[in-house]
Design a protein around this motif. Structure first.
Motif, short mmCIF file in Angstrom:
data_model
loop_
_atom_site.label_atom_id
_atom_site.label_comp_id
_atom_site.label_asym_id
_atom_site.label_seq_id
_atom_site.Cartn_x
_atom_site.Cartn_y
_atom_site.Cartn_z
N VAL A 23 1.42 7.96 -16.92
CA VAL A 23 2.98 8.48 -17.94
C VAL A 23 3.97 7.55 -17.29
O VAL A 23 3.86 7.30 -15.98
CB VAL A 23 3.29 9.77 -18.16
N HIS B 268 4.99 8.21 -4.65
CA HIS B 268 3.97 7.14 -5.10
C HIS B 268 4.42 5.72 -3.99
O HIS B 268 5.44 5.32 -3.57
CB HIS B 268 4.48 6.54 -6.24
N THR C 105 -3.71 12.46 -7.76
CA THR C 105 -2.78 12.67 -6.81
C THR C 105 -3.41 13.88 -5.87
O THR C 105 -4.17 14.63 -6.10
CB THR C 105 -1.54 13.50 -7.54
N LEU D 185 -2.82 16.39 -2.51
CA LEU D 185 -2.08 17.14 -1.87
C LEU D 185 -2.54 17.37 -0.58
O LEU D 185 -3.62 17.90 0.01
CB LEU D 185 -2.16 18.60 -2.39
N SER E 5 7.81 22.71 0.97
CA SER E 5 6.30 22.77 1.32
C SER E 5 5.74 21.93 2.22
O SER E 5 6.29 20.76 2.47
CB SER E 5 5.49 22.67 -0.13
N LEU F 231 2.89 20.64 2.25
CA LEU F 231 2.23 19.89 1.65
C LEU F 231 2.88 18.76 1.02
O LEU F 231 3.86 19.02 0.47
CB LEU F 231 1.17 20.52 0.85
N ALA G 248 2.63 15.73 -2.09
CA ALA G 248 1.58 15.06 -3.16
C ALA G 248 1.75 13.71 -3.20
O ALA G 248 2.92 13.01 -3.23
CB ALA G 248 2.07 15.69 -4.53
N ARG H 127 0.37 9.45 -4.32
CA ARG H 127 -0.47 8.85 -5.17
C ARG H 127 -0.06 7.40 -5.32
O ARG H 127 0.90 6.96 -5.02
CB ARG H 127 -0.14 9.37 -7.03
N ALA I 20 8.60 10.39 -7.97
CA ALA I 20 8.51 10.33 -9.57
C ALA I 20 8.19 11.16 -10.16
O ALA I 20 6.81 11.33 -10.17
CB ALA I 20 7.94 8.66 -9.77
N SER J 31 7.09 13.12 -13.96
CA SER J 31 7.23 12.28 -15.46
C SER J 31 8.73 12.17 -15.85
O SER J 31 9.27 13.26 -15.56
CB SER J 31 6.28 13.27 -16.37
N SER K 236 -1.75 12.35 -13.90
CA SER K 236 -2.76 12.22 -12.81
C SER K 236 -3.29 13.80 -12.60
O SER K 236 -2.91 14.66 -12.78
CB SER K 236 -2.21 11.74 -11.67
N ILE L 5 -4.61 16.45 -10.03
CA ILE L 5 -4.04 16.65 -8.85
C ILE L 5 -5.14 17.45 -8.01
O ILE L 5 -5.84 18.59 -8.47
CB ILE L 5 -2.75 17.63 -8.79
N ARG M 195 -4.83 20.29 -11.10
CA ARG M 195 -4.28 20.07 -12.56
C ARG M 195 -5.27 19.03 -12.94
O ARG M 195 -5.41 17.81 -12.33
CB ARG M 195 -2.80 19.45 -12.45
N HIS N 6 -1.60 25.91 -8.99
CA HIS N 6 -0.61 24.88 -8.98
C HIS N 6 0.82 25.12 -9.69
O HIS N 6 1.73 24.55 -9.48
CB HIS N 6 -1.21 23.56 -9.53
O1 TXA Z 1 0.75 11.00 -13.52
C1 TXA Z 1 1.61 11.74 -12.76
O2 TXA Z 1 1.07 12.58 -12.00
C2 TXA Z 1 2.85 11.35 -13.23
C3 TXA Z 1 3.26 9.95 -12.70
C4 TXA Z 1 4.50 9.57 -13.03
O3 TXA Z 1 2.90 9.44 -11.46
N1 TXA Z 1 3.66 12.24 -12.46
C5 TXA Z 1 3.85 13.48 -12.90
O4 TXA Z 1 4.76 14.37 -11.90
O5 TXA Z 1 3.07 14.10 -13.59
P1 TXA Z 1 5.29 15.73 -12.46
O6 TXA Z 1 6.27 16.09 -11.36
O7 TXA Z 1 5.70 15.79 -13.76
O8 TXA Z 1 4.09 16.84 -11.86
C6 TXA Z 1 3.85 16.79 -10.47
C7 TXA Z 1 2.91 17.97 -10.39
C8 TXA Z 1 4.27 19.19 -10.46
O9 TXA Z 1 3.46 20.18 -11.44
C9 TXA Z 1 4.25 19.89 -8.97
O10 TXA Z 1 4.47 21.11 -9.04
C10 TXA Z 1 3.08 19.25 -8.43
O11 TXA Z 1 2.54 18.00 -8.88
N2 TXA Z 1 3.47 18.96 -7.02
C11 TXA Z 1 4.19 17.91 -6.40
N3 TXA Z 1 4.04 18.08 -5.05
C12 TXA Z 1 3.45 19.38 -4.78
C13 TXA Z 1 3.23 19.99 -3.59
N4 TXA Z 1 3.93 19.56 -2.47
N5 TXA Z 1 2.55 21.23 -3.46
C14 TXA Z 1 2.14 21.64 -4.69
N6 TXA Z 1 2.29 20.97 -5.92
C15 TXA Z 1 3.00 19.89 -6.08
#
Ligand code: TXA
Ligand code: MG
Length: 319
Positions: A27, A58, A89, A91, A106, A108, A110, A112, A132, A134, A172, A174, A187, A210
Motif C-alpha cells: 500500500v 523501510h 515485515t 520484528l 518498544s 523491537l 519493525a 521491511r 512509513a 500506511s 505486509s 508481520i 498480521r 499485535h
Molecule cells: O505494507 C505495509 O506494511 C505498509 C507499507 C507502507 O510498508 N505499512 C503499514 O504500516 O502497514 P502501518 O503502520 O499501517 O502498520 C504497521 C503495523 C502497526 O499495526 C504496528 O502496530 C506494527 O506494525 N508495528 C510496527 N512496529 C512495531 C513494533 N516495534 N512492535 C510491534 N508492532 C509493531
C-alpha cells in the motif's frame, strides 16, 4: 502538482524532515526520515495516529537492516533472503541507531524492504531509512493509488510519488520471533502463510497480540468505509436489505442485475487479484451513493487470509 515522479523533489523534502507519499508494492506509505524525531513526529501528526502505535522502518538492503537490529536470528535471515524485497515485515531487537519514538518505546523494531522500483530507487539514494505507516488517516482504508493518498491526507502531505496501483494491495505480513526462535505471524498480509512455511517450517498466527498496544475497540473498525458495510452471504443479505440502495463487493460472481453498483474482486477466482483490488474497490464503491454495501469472505488460503482479516475489520457489525 502534488502527485508526480520527481524522486529528486522527494529527496529534498525528506532531507528537510518533511513527509512524502511513498508507493510500495503493498500500500502507499506516509514516509519520513526514521532517524529524525522531528520528521517521525510529523507522521503521527498528519496521520492522526496515536504515538503508542509504532512505525515500520523501510530500507533497501539486508546489509542496511543489519545496522538497525541487535541480531538477525537464523529464521529472520532465511526469510529475508527468500522474501525481501517483498511484502514482509520482521520484528527484531532494535540497535541503538533506532530511536524510541519510531518504536513507541518498544525494544523491537519493525523492518521491511519494499519491492517497488520507485521506493527502492529512493531508498538507495538516502543516507537514512524511512519510517512509513500506511498513508491513510487512522481508522480508514489504506490507499493503493496515489489519488487515494491525496484524498485521505489532503494538505497534510506536500508531495506524493506516483507508483500507480500497488501490485499486492494489502499491507505486509508481520512476523516476530519467540525466545525459542519459533516464528509468529502478528498480521496476515501480502505474503502467505504457505510461502513462509515452505522456507522456515511451522508458523503460528497470533493476530491478537499485535494489537495489544491499542484497545481492541479502536482497531476493530480499522479498514472501514463510511457507508454501512456488511460481510456475509450476499444472497441472504440481498433479501434482508431489499428496498435499499445496495452495493455489492463480490468475490467472483456477477451481481450487476441485483444491485445498484457491483465491484467483482476477481472474476477468475485469483486471490492475488482479489488482494490487489480490495482497498481500491472498497474506496470506489464507498464513493457511490448507497444505503449499504454487501461483501463476502473469500477462500481462507494464500492471500485470502489477509483479505478476510481486512473484510472482517470493515464489517459494520464489529463497530
Ligand atoms: O505494507 C505495509 O506494511 C505498509 C507499507 C507502507 O510498508 N505499512 C503499514 O504500516 O502497514 P502501518 O503502520 O499501517 O502498520 C504497521 C503495523 C502497526 O499495526 C504496528 O502496530 C506494527 O506494525 N508495528 C510496527 N512496529 C512495531 C513494533 N516495534 N512492535 C510491534 N508492532 C509493531
Ligand atoms: Mg495502517
Amino acid at each position: 502538482m502534488k502527485i508526480g515522479k520527481g524522486i529528486d523533489k522527494a529527496i529534498k523534502l525528506l532531507d528537510a524532515n518533511k513527509v512524502v507519499g511513498l508507493p510500495t508494492e503493498t500500500v502507499y506509505g506516509l514516509a519520513a526520515n526514521a532517524f529524525e524525531d522531528e520528521a517521525v513526529l510529523k507522521i503521527f501528526e498528519v496521520k492522526n495516529r496515536p504515538s503508542f502505535n509504532p512505525l515500520i522502518i523501510h530500507t533497501d538492503s539486508l546489509e542496511k537492516v543489519k545496522g538497525f537490529v541487535k541480531e538477525l536470528p537464523l529464521k529472520a535471515q532465511l526469510l529475508g533472503r527468500a522474501f525481501w524485497p517483498g511484502p514482509m515485515t520482521l520484528l527484531l531487537p532494535k540497535s541503538n541507531k533506532v530511536g524510541d519514538l519510531v518504536t513507541s518505546g518498544s525494544s523491537l523494531v519493525a523492518v521491511r524492504i519494499p519491492n517497488h522500483p520507485i521506493a527502492l530507487d529512493l531508498l538507495s539514494r538516502l543516507e537514512y531509512p524511512l519510517a512509513a505507516p500506511s498513508a491513510n488517516k487512522f481508522g480508514s482504508i489504506s490507499p493503493t493509488v496515489p489519488e487515494a493518498v491525496e484524498q485521505q491526507l489532503g494538505a497534510g502531505v506536500e508531495y506524493i510519488l506516483d507508483g500507480g496501483l500497488c501490485n499486492v494491495g494489502i499491507e505486509s505480513t508481520i512476523i516476530g520471533f519467540n525466545d525459542d526462535g519459533s516464528a509468529v505471524i502478528y498480521r496476515t498480509g501480502g505474503l502467505s502463510l504457505e510461502d513462509i512455511e515452505e522456507v522456515i517450517g511451522k508458523v503460528t498466527i497470533n493476530e491478537k497480540s499485535h494489537e495489544k498496544p491499542l484497545t481492541s475497540g479502536m482497531l476493530k473498525s480499522h479498514y472501514s468505509p463510511t457507508t454501512p458495510f456488511y460481510v456475509g452471504s450476499i444472497d441472504e443479505m440481498l433479501i434482508r436489505f431489499s428496498g435499499k440502495k445496495i452495493g455489492v463487493l463480490s468475490f467472483c460472481k456477477d451481481y450487476t442485475k441485483q444491485s445498484a453498483a457491483n465491484f467483482i474482486l476477481s472474476p477468475k477466482h485469483d486471490l492475488h487479484e482479489v488482494a490487489k483490488n480490495l482497498f481500491n474497490f472498497m474506496r470506489l464503491i464507498d464513493e457511490v451513493d448507497l444505503d449499504v454495501i454487501l461483501a463476502e469472505f473469500v477462500p481462507n488460503e494464500g492471500l485470502g487470509r489477509g483479505v478476510n482479516d481486512r473484510l472482517q475489520r470493515a464489517d459494520h457489525k464489529n463497530k
